[in-house]
Write an enzyme that holds these catalytic residues in place. Structure first.
Site, PDB file in Angstrom:
ATOM      1  N   LYS A  45       0.813  -1.183   0.000  1.00 51.95           N
ATOM      2  CA  LYS A  45       0.000   0.000   0.000  1.00 51.95           C
ATOM      3  C   LYS A  45       0.860   1.252   0.000  1.00 51.95           C
ATOM      4  CE  LYS A  45      -3.376  -2.232   2.988  1.00 51.95           C
ATOM      5  NZ  LYS A  45      -3.923  -2.252   4.347  1.00 51.95           N
ATOM      6  N   ASP A 102       7.634   2.777  -2.420  1.00 50.99           N
ATOM      7  CA  ASP A 102       7.782   3.901  -1.511  1.00 50.99           C
ATOM      8  C   ASP A 102       9.210   3.973  -0.980  1.00 50.99           C
ATOM      9  OD1 ASP A 102       7.504   1.565  -0.022  1.00 50.99           O
ATOM     10  OD2 ASP A 102       6.006   2.366   1.355  1.00 50.99           O
ATOM     11  N   ASP A 105      14.593  -0.673   1.232  1.00 54.11           N
ATOM     12  CA  ASP A 105      15.263  -0.792   2.514  1.00 54.11           C
ATOM     13  C   ASP A 105      16.196  -2.011   2.435  1.00 54.11           C
ATOM     14  OD1 ASP A 105      15.905  -0.958   5.241  1.00 54.11           O
ATOM     15  OD2 ASP A 105      13.888  -0.512   5.903  1.00 54.11           O
ATOM     16  N   VAL A 155      10.824   5.913   8.817  1.00 54.62           N
ATOM     17  CA  VAL A 155      10.040   7.036   8.297  1.00 54.62           C
ATOM     18  C   VAL A 155       8.605   6.616   8.006  1.00 54.62           C
ATOM     19  CG1 VAL A 155      11.992   8.340   7.378  1.00 54.62           C
ATOM     20  CG2 VAL A 155      10.920   6.587   5.958  1.00 54.62           C
TER      21      VAL A 155
END
Length: 177
Positions: A45, A102, A105, A155
């Site tokens: 999402k 998004d 990582d 974040v």
């Protein structure tokens, strides 16, 4: 919004910088994929805000699709196990695929997806990420399009969450420890 902001240490990337970066990335992708009709696959999402702002800045013909993929549980670190919850609707064979994320990582999820889509005979597979956190990388994953390289902070905001909270904050913020 005030309740959400109580858990925020500070803003890392503001609204204006996010919009400028989406314009820049959209223009670059449009140049690179001229006459190729790329397939943008958003990884849900977290990508929703970035994906919608990015795609509005892409000036070439393209197709949109989404996947739901998880390597996280309710915590802050990857479980290491990738699960496809919703696969693409479109065939990727012979297509130029751009994964829209998004944040990159650990790289575990994207490494898995890149290998999967190469096995599905995609013509090319690239990554466009809003945020890149290279010091946390566990797999050899290198986004072609990166909005911002960020430090090793957790974040939230602009689609990013912690335990399904904070996605609707309009900026990228650092969560208090």
């Amino acid at each position: 919004m005030e309740d959400l902001m109580a858990d925020i240490q500070g803003t890392l990337i503001g609204k204006e910088d996010l919009q400028l970066k989406c314009k820049e990335l959209g223009a670059k992708i449009s140049r690179d994929y001229q006459n190729k009709r790329p397939l943008f696959i958003g990884i849900l999402k977290g990508c929703v805000m970035f994906y919608s702002d990015l795609i509005r800045n892409v000036s070439i013909d393209c197709e949109m699709d989404f996947m739901v993929v998880s390597s996280y549980g309710a915590g802050k670190t990857s479980s290491g196990e990738v699960k496809i919850i919703k696969d693409t609707s479109a065939s990727v064979e012979g297509r130029h695929v751009i994964f829209v994320e998004d944040i990159v990582d650990s790289g575990i999820t994207l490494n898995y997806l890149i290998n999967l889509f190469k096995a599905r005979n995609a013509a090319s597979v690239e990554i466009c990420t809003l945020l890149d956190k290279p010091e946390r990388r566990q797999r050899d994953v290198h986004p072609k399009y990166t909005g911002f390289v960020i430090p090793n902070e957790f974040v939230v905001g602009y689609g990013l969450d912690f335990d399904e909270k904070y996605r609707n904050i309009p900026e990228v913020c650092v969560l208090k420890h």
